[in-house]
Design a protein around this motif. Structure first.
Motif, short mmCIF file in Angstrom:
data_model
loop_
_atom_site.label_atom_id
_atom_site.label_comp_id
_atom_site.label_asym_id
_atom_site.label_seq_id
_atom_site.Cartn_x
_atom_site.Cartn_y
_atom_site.Cartn_z
N THR A 64 0.81 -1.22 0.00
CA THR A 64 0.00 0.00 0.00
C THR A 64 0.84 1.27 0.00
OG1 THR A 64 -0.24 -0.16 2.40
CG2 THR A 64 -2.03 -1.02 1.07
N ASP A 65 2.02 1.25 0.61
CA ASP A 65 2.87 2.44 0.64
C ASP A 65 3.32 2.85 -0.77
OD1 ASP A 65 2.68 2.70 3.34
OD2 ASP A 65 4.55 1.65 3.78
N GLU A 66 3.41 1.87 -1.67
CA GLU A 66 3.85 2.18 -3.03
C GLU A 66 2.80 2.97 -3.80
OE1 GLU A 66 5.05 -1.41 -4.97
OE2 GLU A 66 6.46 -1.93 -3.40
N PHE A 67 1.54 2.88 -3.38
CA PHE A 67 0.47 3.55 -4.10
C PHE A 67 0.08 4.89 -3.49
CE2 PHE A 67 -0.10 -0.95 -5.15
CZ PHE A 67 -0.02 -0.86 -6.53
N LYS A 68 0.67 5.25 -2.37
CA LYS A 68 0.35 6.53 -1.74
C LYS A 68 1.03 7.66 -2.52
CE LYS A 68 -0.33 4.88 2.94
NZ LYS A 68 0.15 4.93 4.32
N LYS A 69 0.26 8.70 -2.80
CA LYS A 69 0.79 9.84 -3.53
C LYS A 69 0.53 11.11 -2.73
CE LYS A 69 -0.01 7.84 -8.07
NZ LYS A 69 -0.70 7.97 -9.35
N ALA A 70 1.33 12.09 -2.98
CA ALA A 70 1.13 13.39 -2.34
C ALA A 70 -0.09 14.07 -2.97
CB ALA A 70 2.37 14.26 -2.50
N VAL A 71 -0.87 14.72 -2.14
CA VAL A 71 -2.06 15.44 -2.60
C VAL A 71 -1.81 16.93 -2.38
CG1 VAL A 71 -4.53 15.80 -2.24
CG2 VAL A 71 -3.55 13.51 -2.01
N LYS A 72 -2.05 17.71 -3.43
CA LYS A 72 -1.85 19.15 -3.34
C LYS A 72 -3.18 19.84 -3.05
CE LYS A 72 2.05 19.09 -6.49
NZ LYS A 72 2.56 19.50 -7.80
N VAL A 73 -3.18 20.71 -2.07
CA VAL A 73 -4.36 21.51 -1.73
C VAL A 73 -4.16 22.87 -2.39
CG1 VAL A 73 -5.74 22.50 0.13
CG2 VAL A 73 -4.61 20.28 0.47
N LEU A 74 -5.16 23.26 -3.20
CA LEU A 74 -5.05 24.51 -3.96
C LEU A 74 -6.01 25.56 -3.42
CD1 LEU A 74 -5.09 22.95 -7.55
CD2 LEU A 74 -3.10 23.41 -6.11
N ASP A 75 -5.64 26.81 -3.60
CA ASP A 75 -6.57 27.89 -3.24
C ASP A 75 -7.46 28.18 -4.45
OD1 ASP A 75 -5.02 29.35 -4.99
OD2 ASP A 75 -4.16 30.66 -3.47
N ALA A 76 -8.30 29.21 -4.37
CA ALA A 76 -9.24 29.54 -5.43
C ALA A 76 -8.56 29.91 -6.74
CB ALA A 76 -10.16 30.67 -4.97
N LYS A 77 -7.31 30.37 -6.67
CA LYS A 77 -6.59 30.77 -7.88
C LYS A 77 -5.71 29.67 -8.45
CE LYS A 77 -6.55 35.61 -6.60
NZ LYS A 77 -5.74 36.79 -6.30
N GLY A 78 -5.73 28.49 -7.80
CA GLY A 78 -4.94 27.36 -8.30
C GLY A 78 -3.54 27.29 -7.75
N ASN A 79 -3.23 28.12 -6.76
CA ASN A 79 -1.90 28.09 -6.14
C ASN A 79 -1.86 26.99 -5.08
OD1 ASN A 79 -1.06 30.38 -7.63
ND2 ASN A 79 -2.14 31.69 -6.17
N VAL A 80 -0.73 26.31 -4.99
CA VAL A 80 -0.57 25.26 -4.00
C VAL A 80 -0.47 25.89 -2.60
CG1 VAL A 80 0.88 23.34 -3.21
CG2 VAL A 80 0.58 23.73 -5.65
N VAL A 81 -1.36 25.49 -1.73
CA VAL A 81 -1.39 26.01 -0.37
C VAL A 81 -0.69 25.04 0.57
CG1 VAL A 81 -2.91 26.66 1.55
CG2 VAL A 81 -3.56 27.20 -0.78
N LYS A 82 -0.87 23.75 0.31
CA LYS A 82 -0.38 22.73 1.22
C LYS A 82 -0.21 21.43 0.45
CE LYS A 82 -2.08 20.82 5.59
NZ LYS A 82 -3.21 20.89 6.52
N THR A 83 0.74 20.61 0.86
CA THR A 83 0.91 19.27 0.28
C THR A 83 0.75 18.24 1.39
OG1 THR A 83 2.45 20.16 -1.36
CG2 THR A 83 2.48 17.79 -1.00
N ILE A 84 -0.14 17.30 1.16
CA ILE A 84 -0.40 16.24 2.13
C ILE A 84 0.19 14.94 1.59
CG2 ILE A 84 -2.18 14.97 3.38
CD1 ILE A 84 -4.04 17.37 2.88
N LYS A 85 1.02 14.28 2.39
CA LYS A 85 1.69 13.07 1.92
C LYS A 85 1.03 11.79 2.41
CE LYS A 85 6.06 15.25 1.13
NZ LYS A 85 7.50 15.20 1.20
N GLU A 86 0.05 11.86 3.27
CA GLU A 86 -0.61 10.63 3.73
C GLU A 86 -2.07 10.68 3.45
OE1 GLU A 86 0.15 9.38 7.67
OE2 GLU A 86 2.29 9.41 7.39
#
Length: 86
Positions: A64-86
Motif C-alpha cells: 500500500t505504501d507504493e500507491f500513496k501519492k502526495a495530494v496538493k491543496v489549492l486555493d481559489a486561484k490554483g496556487n498550492v497552499v499545502k501538500t499532504i503526503k498521507e
C-alpha cells in the motif's frame, strides 16, 4: 523502500474446531496462532497441526505504501497552499 510481509495459515472452521478441541484451547486461540499473533510453544504446535491437517501457509506482502501519492491543496486561484503526503 522495504515491503512489509507477514504470513498466516488458512484453515477451514471445522478443522480449527478439531484442533482447538485437541489442544484444549478456544477456537479464537487457534485463529490467533494461525495468524502468527501468538508465538508460544503451544501456538507453534497448533500451526504445525494445521499444516498437517490441510492448512495452507500464505505470505502477505503489503504494497500500500507504493500507491500513496502526495495530494496538493489549492486555493481559489490554483496556487498550492499545502501538500499532504498521507
Amino acid at each position: 523502500m522495504t515491503k512489509k510481509t507477514r504470513q498466516k495459515i488458512e484453515l477451514g472452521a471445522k478443522k480449527k474446531a478439531e484442533i482447538a478441541k485437541a489442544f484444549g484451547v478456544s477456537i479464537q486461540n487457534v485463529s490467533q496462532a494461525l495468524l502468527y499473533k501468538r508465538n508460544s510453544l503451544k501456538a507453534e504446535k497448533i500451526r504445525e497441526a494445521a499444516l498437517v491437517n490441510g492448512g495452507m501457509l500464505v505470505q502477505i506482502i503489503d504494497v500500500t505504501d507504493e500507491f500513496k501519492k502526495a495530494v496538493k491543496v489549492l486555493d481559489a486561484k490554483g496556487n498550492v497552499v499545502k501538500t499532504i503526503k498521507e
